[in-house]
Motif scaffolding. Sequence first.
Motif, PDB file in Angstrom:
ATOM      1  N   SER A   1     104.022  15.702  97.618  1.00 44.63           N
ATOM      2  CA  SER A   1     104.732  14.532  97.085  1.00 44.63           C
ATOM      3  C   SER A   1     104.220  13.232  97.682  1.00 44.63           C
TER       4      SER A   1
ATOM      5  N   ALA B   1     113.305  19.072 101.593  1.00 45.98           N
ATOM      6  CA  ALA B   1     112.479  18.005 101.021  1.00 45.98           C
ATOM      7  C   ALA B   1     113.298  16.740 100.786  1.00 45.98           C
ATOM      8  N   ASP B   2     114.491  16.919 100.196  1.00 51.89           N
ATOM      9  CA  ASP B   2     115.359  15.757  99.952  1.00 51.89           C
ATOM     10  C   ASP B   2     115.782  15.110 101.268  1.00 51.89           C
ATOM     11  N   GLY B   3     116.034  15.960 102.280  1.00 54.95           N
ATOM     12  CA  GLY B   3     116.443  15.438 103.580  1.00 54.95           C
ATOM     13  C   GLY B   3     115.366  14.585 104.221  1.00 54.95           C
TER      14      GLY B   3
ATOM     15  N   ASP C   1     118.256  27.330  98.053  1.00 56.88           N
ATOM     16  CA  ASP C   1     117.731  25.978  97.782  1.00 56.88           C
ATOM     17  C   ASP C   1     117.414  25.199  99.057  1.00 56.88           C
TER      18      ASP C   1
ATOM     19  N   LEU D   1     112.791  13.131 102.642  1.00 58.61           N
ATOM     20  CA  LEU D   1     112.527  11.943 101.827  1.00 58.61           C
ATOM     21  C   LEU D   1     113.676  10.942 101.874  1.00 58.61           C
ATOM     22  N   SER D   2     114.886  11.427 102.230  1.00 54.20           N
ATOM     23  CA  SER D   2     116.019  10.501 102.343  1.00 54.20           C
ATOM     24  C   SER D   2     115.938   9.672 103.616  1.00 54.20           C
TER      25      SER D   2
ATOM     26  N   GLU E   1     110.548   7.038 102.882  1.00 53.84           N
ATOM     27  CA  GLU E   1     109.555   7.328 101.852  1.00 53.84           C
ATOM     28  C   GLU E   1     108.164   6.923 102.315  1.00 53.84           C
TER      29      GLU E   1
ATOM     30  N   ILE F   1     114.419  22.679  98.700  1.00 52.15           N
ATOM     31  CA  ILE F   1     114.782  21.430  98.019  1.00 52.15           C
ATOM     32  C   ILE F   1     115.611  20.540  98.936  1.00 52.15           C
ATOM     33  N   MET F   2     116.549  21.154  99.648  1.00 49.41           N
ATOM     34  CA  MET F   2     117.396  20.389 100.566  1.00 49.41           C
ATOM     35  C   MET F   2     116.565  19.775 101.686  1.00 49.41           C
TER      36      MET F   2
ATOM     37  N   VAL G   1     106.662  18.975  99.764  1.00 54.75           N
ATOM     38  CA  VAL G   1     106.888  17.701 100.446  1.00 54.75           C
ATOM     39  C   VAL G   1     105.554  17.029 100.723  1.00 54.75           C
TER      40      VAL G   1
END
Length: 424
Positions: A348, A301-303, A295, A305-306, A309, A298-299, A345
């Motif tokens: 998005s 991308a989340d990293g 994953d 976007l965290s 934004e 996903i990690m 990413v």
Amino acid sequence: MTVLVLVIGFLVLIMLGVPIAFSLGISSLLYLLFTDIPLTIIPQAMFSGMDSFVMLAIPAFILAGNLMNAGGITDRIIAFAKACVGHIRGGLGMTNVASSLGFAGISGTALSDTASLGSVLIPAMKREGYGSGFSAAVTSISSTVGPMLPPSLPMIIIGTLAGISIGDLFIAGAIPGLLLAAGFLIVTYAISVKRKYPKEDRQPLSVVGKSFLGAFWALLMVVIIMWGILGGYFTPTEAAVIAVVYAFIIGGLVYRELKPREIPAIIGNTLTLTASIILLVGLANLFGWILVYEDIPIMLADGILSITENSFLIVLLILGLLLIIGMFIETIAALVILFPVLLPVAESIGMDPIHFGVVMVLTLMIGLSTPPVGVCLFVASGIAKVPIGKTVRELVPYFGVALFVLLLVSYIPSLSLFLPNLFE
């Protein structure tokens, strides 16, 4: 925890100088040995990465490039470029850039441009009084223009990975590639004027015309490829085969410089290069499969976007990541591993896949001239017999231009998408 075995193992192997393909394979094997995943995943993942009809275009385009090179095309492209810009201050350096622009339609790889053109132009530039470091720098950085133009092997890889039209990717890189070449020409001219590098006499139109006719058949190959793909007459793989037949005819019958005794060596060279690329793609696909299994996409991308934004900053973060990756990992391996990871990413924040593909290739191309793993940098410096550090110092203004063009292409999507949209 096991993913650390993968990452740390890969980084250690890279720092020890282990070839990138073996670094990917060994680190993946170490990871699998620390998990319950059966080792049968190795051939399965490798084969799935290689099992693509479009990938057949790679050996065919490489063979076509080798045939055209042996058929005297390189000398004719150089002669045409020299006739056009040789009379300008620093004309031989500008010939180097212009030749890379023309040669791009034959090889599709930056390394081929560096080796083929550098072996001719670097010694010539040194004889004319150009600095060794400058000669190597111009050759190294200008070769990065090639993969932005058709037939680009990195674009074929991206199209295969994401199911994107390779024809659209081919023409999407045209404007960014021309911008890059124009910037390099300006820098080369400015440095040449400052250092009073030599210039030659202006050639009469008859000489320019004759040199154009000499290079005409090479340049026509690009037109045939793009006309066929965009017109729907043949696929990229079929275009590559047509390019091979075309190269045989031009080199053997038109220019009559391609000798039958040279064919076995050319095929052997093609097989060697193709095998190395396909092995790299297979092992990179295994490495990428593990990342997806853990994953990591996903990690990541989340990293990203965290952190923010803001789409402007996200693009900047992606560019920074790719520039760093490009300094350590070979282009095709980086594409196979990271394009599927970063594409979600990019999408998005509204980036078109074709636009993102062009941006990613352009970013990684810069890495080919940067230490510690810049293959074009090492080849050009080796031909010029100059220390790597000296070449890197000469590359600084070119890096500035490349980064400026990269930012333009990244934040102005129409520079990449105008031509694909025009041909819809």
